[in-house]
Design a protein around this motif. Sequence first.
Motif, mmCIF file in Angstrom:
data_model
loop_
_atom_site.group_PDB
_atom_site.id
_atom_site.type_symbol
_atom_site.label_atom_id
_atom_site.label_comp_id
_atom_site.label_asym_id
_atom_site.label_seq_id
_atom_site.Cartn_x
_atom_site.Cartn_y
_atom_site.Cartn_z
ATOM 1 N N ILE A 88 11.442 -0.701 6.102
ATOM 2 C CA ILE A 88 10.390 -1.706 6.062
ATOM 3 C C ILE A 88 10.889 -2.961 5.348
ATOM 4 O O ILE A 88 10.601 -4.093 5.755
ATOM 5 N N ASP A 89 11.709 -2.781 4.284
ATOM 6 C CA ASP A 89 12.251 -3.938 3.554
ATOM 7 C C ASP A 89 13.148 -4.778 4.452
ATOM 8 O O ASP A 89 13.093 -6.015 4.434
ATOM 9 N N GLN A 107 0.799 -1.221 0.000
ATOM 10 C CA GLN A 107 0.000 0.000 0.000
ATOM 11 C C GLN A 107 0.832 1.271 0.000
ATOM 12 O O GLN A 107 0.293 2.354 -0.215
ATOM 13 N N ASN A 108 2.121 1.172 0.249
ATOM 14 C CA ASN A 108 2.952 2.373 0.347
ATOM 15 C C ASN A 108 4.175 2.246 -0.557
ATOM 16 O O ASN A 108 4.480 1.182 -1.103
ATOM 17 N N LYS A 109 4.854 3.392 -0.679
ATOM 18 C CA LYS A 109 6.089 3.400 -1.476
ATOM 19 C C LYS A 109 7.162 2.576 -0.778
ATOM 20 O O LYS A 109 7.092 2.336 0.415
#
Length: 462
Positions: A293-294, A286-288
């Motif tokens: 996060i990765d 949902q986000n760039k």
Amino acid sequence: MSFKSRLMVFTSVWFCLAVALIAFTYNWQKQTIELRTKQSLHKQLATHMREDNPLMIGSDYNPVALKSIFHTLMLLGPDFEIYFLDAKGNITTHAAPEGAQLQSSVDVEPITQFLNDEPFPILGEDPRNPAQNKVFSVSALKEGETIMGYLYVVIGSTQHSAIAASEVDPPYLALAGLVLVSIIGFSFGVYLLVEKSLMRPIQRVTNQLQHQAEHDFQLTPDFTHQVKELTPIADSYHLMAKHIQQQFLQLEYQSSHQRQLLLQLSHDLKTPLSSVLGYLETWKLQNKQDPLIDVAYRNCDKLSNQLHSMLQLAKQETPLLSYEYHPVDIATLLAQSAEIMQSQFNRKQVMLKLDVAPELQTIGDKVLLERLVANLLENALRHSPAHSTVCCQAELTTNKADIRFRFTNLVEPNAQGGSLGIGIKIVQSILLLHHSYLETKQTDDEYQQSFTLPSTDLVSLV
């Protein structure tokens, strides 16, 4: 050569040398004593011959009559050879057979020693056998104070030597044969004794140890009943085997207990971890793209896979470890390990520096190598002071056959934990599985750990 063969050869050679030395010493002593006795016994022989048979009247003598007298005396004493010498030792009269080889003179030096009463035996020349000196008796023939000649009697004639040699050789050969048979018999007896009393029990104990090692060190009741020399070894091994059995029981209990705990822990962690992984995956969709996060998603996925593997292992009654060896990219391996450890380095304000040569690959189990690098980085971070740098290097060695890894850090004097503890054992075990070992160098202010792994250019997949 085996021990028993070496023992037999050594015993035979030693006894042969000892017998040869004893025989040589005995023969030399025997000959010396025999010569001294013979010369002492016949010391006055020449003097008595001269006194009983006048050889000279003034400075005159009759060679023909003298030779006849010598011949008669030699018939009476066949062990003697009689010669008349002038003052310089030249032979003027003798009773040797016609055609006999005879030297023309005799060395006067031994004669002088004899007349000066020097210790016996004194060996002089034998005119009929110049190569062999013999004991002798001599008397000086004087006119006033002037020596006109010598009556020279060789003790042990050529005939005597020939007869003695023919009589002595057969007994010596028989004696030598008997000694040789005795040596061989003794060596064979020693061999049988060692074979029966030592080698066979050792082989039996070896076979028992091998059998017991293949059957979890289950000792037979009669294991300690060995020959006297092996009893201490058997007793020590028996104690060691009992200790191993105790450890087996303890490990079995611990393994069962840990398996239960692991099953419970896996079930407890599986649901919340799956939930976190689902939220992270939804965020990515949902986000760039976000690097943080990765990293979090990749580590959660890795943790989920490891948890699944641990759960499967825990369900097995006797879990078996398996390793998969594949080509591993060194730059990727170190980068991912550094990425996982980066947050801990940031908290301590320590910089992590990677210095990796391009296109380096090795053959190994990637999971084990990741754990290896993580343990070494954690150890380096634990000992490093704040605001310092931990350097991780990977480069080809001079021969291009191996990759050299170095982990270098400064040492904080009051660092907590002075060693890797169980971590160092894990590192050494992982390196052992990859045919390598850990090298450690430490100075007052620097700590370095290094190891090598083979490069894929010179290794093949097995």
